[in-house]
Design a protein around this motif. Structure first.
Motif, short mmCIF file in Angstrom:
data_model
loop_
_atom_site.label_atom_id
_atom_site.label_comp_id
_atom_site.label_asym_id
_atom_site.label_seq_id
_atom_site.Cartn_x
_atom_site.Cartn_y
_atom_site.Cartn_z
N UNK A 43 0.81 -1.22 0.00
CA UNK A 43 0.00 0.00 0.00
C UNK A 43 0.84 1.27 0.00
N UNK A 44 2.15 1.09 0.18
CA UNK A 44 3.01 2.28 0.09
C UNK A 44 3.01 2.84 -1.33
N UNK A 45 2.67 1.98 -2.27
CA UNK A 45 2.63 2.38 -3.67
C UNK A 45 1.30 3.07 -3.96
N UNK A 72 -5.01 -7.60 4.97
CA UNK A 72 -5.07 -7.98 6.38
C UNK A 72 -5.57 -6.83 7.24
N UNK A 73 -6.39 -7.18 8.22
CA UNK A 73 -7.04 -6.15 9.03
C UNK A 73 -6.02 -5.24 9.70
N UNK A 74 -4.92 -5.82 10.16
CA UNK A 74 -3.97 -5.02 10.95
C UNK A 74 -3.25 -3.98 10.09
N UNK A 118 -1.76 1.21 9.82
CA UNK A 118 -0.52 1.84 9.31
C UNK A 118 -0.82 3.15 8.59
N UNK A 119 -1.79 3.07 7.70
CA UNK A 119 -2.08 4.24 6.87
C UNK A 119 -3.53 4.18 6.40
N UNK A 125 -11.65 0.10 10.63
CA UNK A 125 -11.31 -0.71 9.45
C UNK A 125 -12.59 -1.26 8.84
N UNK A 126 -13.45 -1.77 9.71
CA UNK A 126 -14.69 -2.39 9.21
C UNK A 126 -15.67 -1.38 8.66
#
Ligand code: C2E
Ligand code: CA
Ligand code: CA
Length: 562
Positions: free
Chosen positions: A409-411, A437-439, A443-444, A476-477
């Protein structure tokens, strides 16, 4: 002013000064909830202080959310009980309000708000939204209540790491250590004296550790490995305790040997908690089997072992060129029509030097080094290539899910990249599922939400992976645009059908309400199949049906089914 029919019903705090709106909300909600009306942030604050059972949800008029009231929201988020309580802003759907809302981004207040509700209020929308947000909140609470290890009362792994991270963030100037201890030969103790003895030893050990001055909090990372974050003043105590093999603890049996590792945490470190734990373990490994030494402090000499890991990482590039990474497929069984409803692509590394390796070994290293992004792209392309082959040769095809790592996802152009790839092989988008993944969400959040939305708009099916594995975030959900919820295997395997609040049951109820389909992972027994089926789950993935298998075998598996 309290309105609401039943005592014992859930509390909703409403910040609203318009009488018409108040009457409307009363008509809609008072039958089911205990409503507490206030006119500003200060009044609201008093209500929060007063309510013993806390509030299940806050509805706040956007216009009233002037400085003091946003201050209220900030305050709530800082309190443990209200950290995740749904806070819903109510607003006129006017351009002026939108503009104001955009401004919030700068203050960070946007992140603290869970949802929006437009005026005028429509009965069914308000009811549904309130109901689902409360259920969402309660389910994540139940999952997060699993933060403590039942045996020792210490944190479980994911929560421990999270707490360490939080503590460091809040106390960047403090001198701290990661302290890990490992019981030697616990397996043998279990076999010889029974599991109860093993358990008793672990429990006694945690108790003793907690008594050390400067001990902040502990976590049970693996069966026999206890970790803790401690202050510098704990070090002399630890040194003294570890003069003896059993740390001077009165165990029911003699000759218990405990090895300890210490890692000094640098101030303002960027190392993650897991990395600190790994280093403490490296220190322990150095004194394994050394008589008379029970404490080892990580130092730079141990960096050598890290260099060994680096070798694995360095080998990866060549391995990729030599096509040593192989995609396996694990079928997902569709409970409704009794057939294979899809499969997950899982990578393996078949290396002449290191042998057959499961991803658990190398993925974390690749995530650290960033190589995962290359590997993932390779896997996606392999999957596309193979799907195209199935299609062209008239073999049976099912949707295939691929894993997208947090680092992918950094991209910023991730969505376009995947769309381009899948299109170049002529694969229908709805056959390409994406597992996130949920976790990764924490991060962002913005970047992930945006990318997931783009996937979805392009017609890919998005699955939220590892739901319930560690810390579950309600945002997230509610913010990610997903279709399928993958319940982590810990939820499936630890399920107790007789428990009053079964995590499995609550999660499934929640998924139903949010209209997500469910994949239950790690299903190994017939009882688990029955249970998931009776709760209305759609798909099952687990050894009960099949392990991950190579491509040829997977093709035969599908053929046989036809
Ligand atoms: P995951 O995405 O949660 O994948 C499911 C894991 O559960 C797989 O482990 C699978 O073999 C295992 N599993 C499935 N059913 C059962 C069961 O009934 N019992 C038990 N005990 N285990 C079961 P695997 O293949 O070792 O993969 C581990 C993790 O590595 C995956 O977890 C995923 O996070 C990561 N991974 C695998 N392939 C890739 C990849 O291509 N890219 C990325 N980024 N990560 C990958
Ligand atoms: Ca997965
Ligand atoms: Ca998973």
């Amino acid at each position: 002013m309290k309105k609401g029919r039943y005592s014992g019903s859930k509390n909703i705090l409403i910040i609203e000064d318009n009488d018409i709106n108040r009457v409307q909300l009363t008509e809609i909600l008072a039958q089911r909830y205990a409503l507490h009306f206030t006119r500003d942030g200060k009044e609201a604050h008093d209500v929060l202080e007063e309510l013993q059972d806390g509030v299940a949800l806050v509805l706040a008029d956007f216009k009233l959310m002037k400085q003091e009231s946003f201050e209220l929201i900030h305050q709530m988020r800082r309190m443990k009980v209200y950290r995740h309580t749904p806070i819903v802003l109510t607003s006129e759907a006017s351009p002026a309000d939108y503009a104001e809302y955009e401004k919030l981004e700068e203050t960070g207040a946007q992140e603290e708000i869970t949802d929006f509700l437009m005026k005028p209020f429509y009965r069914s929308i308000v009811l549904k939204r309130v109901e689902s947000l409360i259920l969402l909140y309660e389910t994540t609470n139940i999952i997060n209540a699993l933060e403590k290890d039942a045996l020792t009362g210490a944190y479980t792994k994911e929560f421990f790491y999270r707490e360490v991270q939080n503590y460091l963030k809040e106390n960047p100037e403090e001198s701290l250590y990661m302290w890990v201890s490992d019981i030697e030969g616990l397996k043998i103790i279990n076999e010889k004296y029974g599991i109860e003895m093993g358990d008793a030893i672990i429990r006694l050990q945690e108790k003793a550790r907690e008594k050390v001055e400067g001990f902040l909090f502990g976590g049970r990372i693996e069966g026999d490995k206890l970790a803790a974050l401690v202050q510098e003043r704990a070090v002399p105590y630890i040194e003294e305790l570890t003069q003896k093999a059993d740390m001077g603890i009165e165990f029911p049996i003699s000759k218990v040997v405990i090895r300890n590792g210490l890692y000094r945490i640098r101030k303002h470190t960027t190392l993650m908690a897991q990395g600190m734990y790994d280093r403490a373990i490296l220190a322990i490994n150095r004194i394994k089997d050394t008589y008379g030494i029970y404490l080892s402090v990580y130092n730079d000499v141990l960096k050598k072992d890290i260099l060994a890991q680096r070798q694995v990482v360095e080998n990866a590039e060549t391995a990729l060129e030599k096509r040593q990474f192989v995609v396996y497929y694990q079928p997902k069984f569709d409970l409704l029509n009794g057939k294979t409803g899809g499969a997950e692509a899982l990578v393996r590394w078949i290396s002449p030097e290191f042998g057959f390796m499961n991803p658990g070994v190398f993925i974390p290293l690749f995530e650290k080094s960033g190589f995962i992004r290359k590997l993932d792209y390779y896997v996606w392309e392999e999957v596309c290539r193979e799907m195209k082959e199935w299609k062209e040769s008239g073999k049976p095809t099912v949707p295939i899910s691929v894993n997208v790592s947090r680092r992918d996802f950094e991209d910023e152009n991730l969505a376009e990249k995947i769309i381009g790839l899948v299109d170049s092989y002529g694969i229908e988008h709805e056959l390409f599922h994406i597992e996130v993944t949920e976790s990764a969400y924490s991060d962002n959040p913005e970047q992930i939400t945006k990318t997931v939305k783009a996937f979805h708009e392009a017609g890919f099916v998005v699955e939220l992976d590892d739901f319930g594995a560690g810390y579950s975030s309600m945002s997230a959900l509610s913010e990610m645009d997903i279709d399928i919820l993958k319940l982590d295997m810990s939820i499936v395997q630890k399920d107790n059908p007789r428990a009053e609040k079964s995590v499995l049951e609550c999660s499934m109820k929640l998924a139903k309400m949010l209209k997500f389909k469910i994949v239950a992972e790690g299903v190994e027994t017939n009882e688990q199949v029955e249970r998931i089926s009776s709760l209305g789950g759609e798909y099952i993935q687990g050894f009960y049906y099949s392990k991950p298998i190579p491509k040829d075998e997977f093709e035969r598996y599908l053929m046989k089914e036809q």
